[in-house]
Scaffold this motif. Structure first.
Motif, short mmCIF file in Angstrom:
data_model
loop_
_atom_site.label_atom_id
_atom_site.label_comp_id
_atom_site.label_asym_id
_atom_site.label_seq_id
_atom_site.Cartn_x
_atom_site.Cartn_y
_atom_site.Cartn_z
N HIS A 44 31.04 14.83 -47.42
CA HIS A 44 29.61 14.67 -47.13
C HIS A 44 29.03 16.04 -46.82
O HIS A 44 29.67 16.84 -46.14
CB HIS A 44 29.40 13.78 -45.90
N CYS A 45 27.80 16.29 -47.28
CA CYS A 45 27.17 17.56 -46.94
C CYS A 45 25.67 17.38 -46.87
O CYS A 45 25.06 16.80 -47.77
CB CYS A 45 27.52 18.65 -47.95
N LYS A 46 25.09 17.91 -45.80
CA LYS A 46 23.63 17.78 -45.66
C LYS A 46 22.90 18.90 -46.39
O LYS A 46 21.69 18.84 -46.58
CB LYS A 46 23.24 17.76 -44.17
N GLN A 47 23.64 19.91 -46.81
CA GLN A 47 23.00 21.02 -47.54
C GLN A 47 22.87 20.67 -49.01
O GLN A 47 23.48 19.71 -49.49
CB GLN A 47 23.83 22.30 -47.37
N ASN A 48 22.12 21.49 -49.71
CA ASN A 48 21.82 21.16 -51.11
C ASN A 48 21.96 22.40 -52.00
O ASN A 48 21.14 22.61 -52.90
CB ASN A 48 20.40 20.59 -51.16
N CYS A 49 22.99 23.20 -51.74
CA CYS A 49 23.20 24.44 -52.50
C CYS A 49 23.22 24.10 -54.00
O CYS A 49 23.90 23.15 -54.41
CB CYS A 49 24.52 25.09 -52.10
N LEU A 50 22.50 24.89 -54.77
CA LEU A 50 22.30 24.55 -56.19
C LEU A 50 23.59 24.60 -57.01
O LEU A 50 23.66 24.00 -58.07
CB LEU A 50 21.26 25.49 -56.80
N TYR A 51 24.60 25.31 -56.51
CA TYR A 51 25.82 25.55 -57.30
C TYR A 51 26.94 24.57 -57.00
O TYR A 51 27.95 24.55 -57.71
CB TYR A 51 26.32 26.98 -57.03
N CYS A 52 26.80 23.73 -55.99
CA CYS A 52 27.97 23.02 -55.46
C CYS A 52 27.89 21.51 -55.66
O CYS A 52 26.86 20.89 -55.37
CB CYS A 52 28.10 23.34 -53.97
N GLY A 53 28.98 20.94 -56.12
CA GLY A 53 29.03 19.51 -56.40
C GLY A 53 28.93 18.62 -55.18
O GLY A 53 28.63 17.43 -55.28
N LEU A 54 29.15 19.18 -54.00
CA LEU A 54 29.04 18.37 -52.77
C LEU A 54 27.60 18.30 -52.26
O LEU A 54 27.32 17.62 -51.27
CB LEU A 54 29.94 18.92 -51.65
N ARG A 55 26.69 18.98 -52.94
CA ARG A 55 25.29 19.05 -52.47
C ARG A 55 24.73 17.63 -52.23
O ARG A 55 25.06 16.68 -52.93
CB ARG A 55 24.43 19.82 -53.46
N SER A 56 23.86 17.55 -51.24
CA SER A 56 23.35 16.23 -50.86
C SER A 56 22.60 15.56 -52.01
O SER A 56 22.55 14.34 -52.10
CB SER A 56 22.45 16.35 -49.63
N SER A 90 35.30 21.01 -44.85
CA SER A 90 34.40 19.89 -45.17
C SER A 90 33.05 20.43 -45.58
O SER A 90 32.77 21.62 -45.44
CB SER A 90 34.23 18.98 -43.95
N GLY A 91 32.20 19.56 -46.10
CA GLY A 91 30.80 19.91 -46.25
C GLY A 91 30.17 19.97 -44.87
O GLY A 91 30.85 19.76 -43.86
N GLU A 92 28.90 20.26 -44.79
CA GLU A 92 28.24 20.25 -43.48
C GLU A 92 27.91 18.80 -43.14
O GLU A 92 26.92 18.25 -43.61
CB GLU A 92 27.00 21.15 -43.49
N ASP A 93 28.78 18.20 -42.36
CA ASP A 93 28.73 16.76 -42.12
C ASP A 93 28.52 16.50 -40.63
O ASP A 93 29.44 16.63 -39.82
CB ASP A 93 30.06 16.14 -42.60
N LYS A 159 15.35 27.65 -49.73
CA LYS A 159 15.27 26.84 -48.50
C LYS A 159 16.12 27.39 -47.37
O LYS A 159 16.01 26.94 -46.24
CB LYS A 159 15.69 25.40 -48.80
N ARG A 160 17.01 28.31 -47.71
CA ARG A 160 17.88 28.81 -46.63
C ARG A 160 17.85 30.32 -46.60
O ARG A 160 17.52 30.98 -47.59
CB ARG A 160 19.31 28.31 -46.87
N LYS A 161 18.21 30.86 -45.43
CA LYS A 161 18.12 32.31 -45.26
C LYS A 161 19.49 32.92 -45.04
O LYS A 161 20.30 32.38 -44.29
CB LYS A 161 17.27 32.60 -44.02
FE1 SF4 Z 1 26.61 24.14 -49.83
FE2 SF4 Z 1 29.06 24.15 -48.68
FE3 SF4 Z 1 27.58 21.93 -48.74
FE4 SF4 Z 1 28.62 22.83 -50.98
S1 SF4 Z 1 29.77 22.09 -49.22
S2 SF4 Z 1 26.50 22.06 -50.68
S3 SF4 Z 1 28.51 25.06 -50.67
S4 SF4 Z 1 27.06 23.86 -47.67
#
Ligand code: SF4
Ligand code: 5AD
Length: 296
Positions: A44-56, A90-93, A159-161
């Motif tokens: 689970h991840c609350k972030q939405n990084c454009l490159y990552c499959g775990l993005r929310s 983990s993702g940011e969960d 969205k992030r710094k």
């Molecule tokens: Fe971003 Fe890390 Fe979440 Fe992937 S797991 S969307 S890299 S914060």
């Protein structure tokens, strides 16, 4: 090294770059390779990084979380295999509140007092980081991804710094953690100048661990049409980091192994000295799909 020297090394590998990196690694560490037991306990991840499959924003991914008991049984497996370091990733969960996380860390610490607990769970506030440390965690991996603010913004839809990242790294260090940082090679919009900036940033930061792997395409992200990072460039960068940071723990990352079947060996020949092996049972972590074609 000057900017020109670095560019030359990255472009050509220069003379015996890998042999020199390996020689330094051997001088400091001998021929030892350090194994880390990786536990991917939540995708689970609350972030939405454009490159990552775990993005929310990736609604196709089946999400999972491991309980404290499941995490401990991964550690037991690691203990049997004589692992001395566990990496909890983990993702940011936010399900794992500071209380839940410290409870897990304490339980591992109690049961495996001689093992080092490493966390790779993203941006948190200083209070949470301090609580993890007090519970027994001693290392923290948090890649800065790119130190260039424009590039950072393009990887995170503005969205992030980057300052939040560097502030987290600063806090972690202040608390007493050994820190790890790094970048993806060939991430979308990355230029050679960006890589040079990252080399200088890491030179100043002096992290105990430097995690650098290729960017790999993930079909369920907005960057799905972007190409994988380059193997040679990644290996050259790893070797440069070894030359500049003789004492650092530098892993041959899973992404390197996923890009090339001989990636780990090639990484070792370029001066890396850490391999992370997954302790999470395959049926539990098969959905930890940061990028396509993840191996085991
Ligand atoms: Fe971003 Fe890390 Fe979440 Fe992937 S797991 S969307 S890299 S914060
Ligand atoms: N390819 C390679 N590495 C990636 N990461 C995230 N997405 C990708 C990708 N598509 C890395 C980031 C992050 C870590 C969790 O995985 O560097 O820090």
């Amino acid at each position: 090294m000057t900017c020109e020297e670095l560019k030359e090394l990255l472009a050509t590998g220069g003379e015996n770059l890998f042999a020199r990196a390996r020689a330094i690694k051997s001088q400091v560490f001998g021929d030892e390779i350090f194994f880390r037991g990786l536990i991917q306990f939540s995708n689970h991840c609350k972030q939405n990084c454009l490159y990552c499959g775990l993005r929310s924003g990736n609604k196709k991914l089946q999400r999972y979380r491991l309980s404290k008991e499941e995490i401990l049984s991964c550690c037991e497996e690691g203990g049997k295999r004589n692992f001395k370091t566990f990496v909890l990733q983990s993702g940011e969960d936010d399900y794992y509140t500071t209380e839940k996380m410290t409870d897990i860390i304490q339980a591992i610490h109690r049961q495996f007092p001689n093992c080092v607990i490493t966390l790779s769970i993203g941006e948190k506030d200083a209070k949470a980081y301090q609580a993890y440390y007090d519970a027994g965690a001693r290392r923290f991996l948090l890649r800065h991804e790119t130190i260039n603010p424009g590039h950072y913004s393009k990887l995170h839809s503005g969205k992030r710094k980057i300052e939040t990242r560097t502030e987290c790294l600063k806090q972690l260090r202040k608390i007493g953690f050994q820190i790890g940082s790094g970048i993806m090679v060939g991430s979308p919009y990355q230029t050679m100048d960006n890589i040079i900036e990252d080399i200088y940033f890491i030179e100043k930061l002096k992290p105990e661990m430097i995690a650098v792997g290729p960017y790999l395409t993930c079909k369920d992200t907005p960057f799905k049409n972007r190409k994988n990072g380059d193997l040679k460039l990644t290996l050259r960068l790893l070797a440069i980091f070894r030359l500049m940071h003789p004492n650092a723990f530098i892993p041959a990352t899973t992404a390197l192994a996923a890009l090339d079947p001989g990636g780990r060996e090639k990484g070792a020949l370029a001066g890396t000295n850490v391999i992370m092996l997954n302790l999470t049972p395959q049926e539990l972590c098969k959905n930890y799909r940061i990028y396509d074609n993840m191996e085991g």
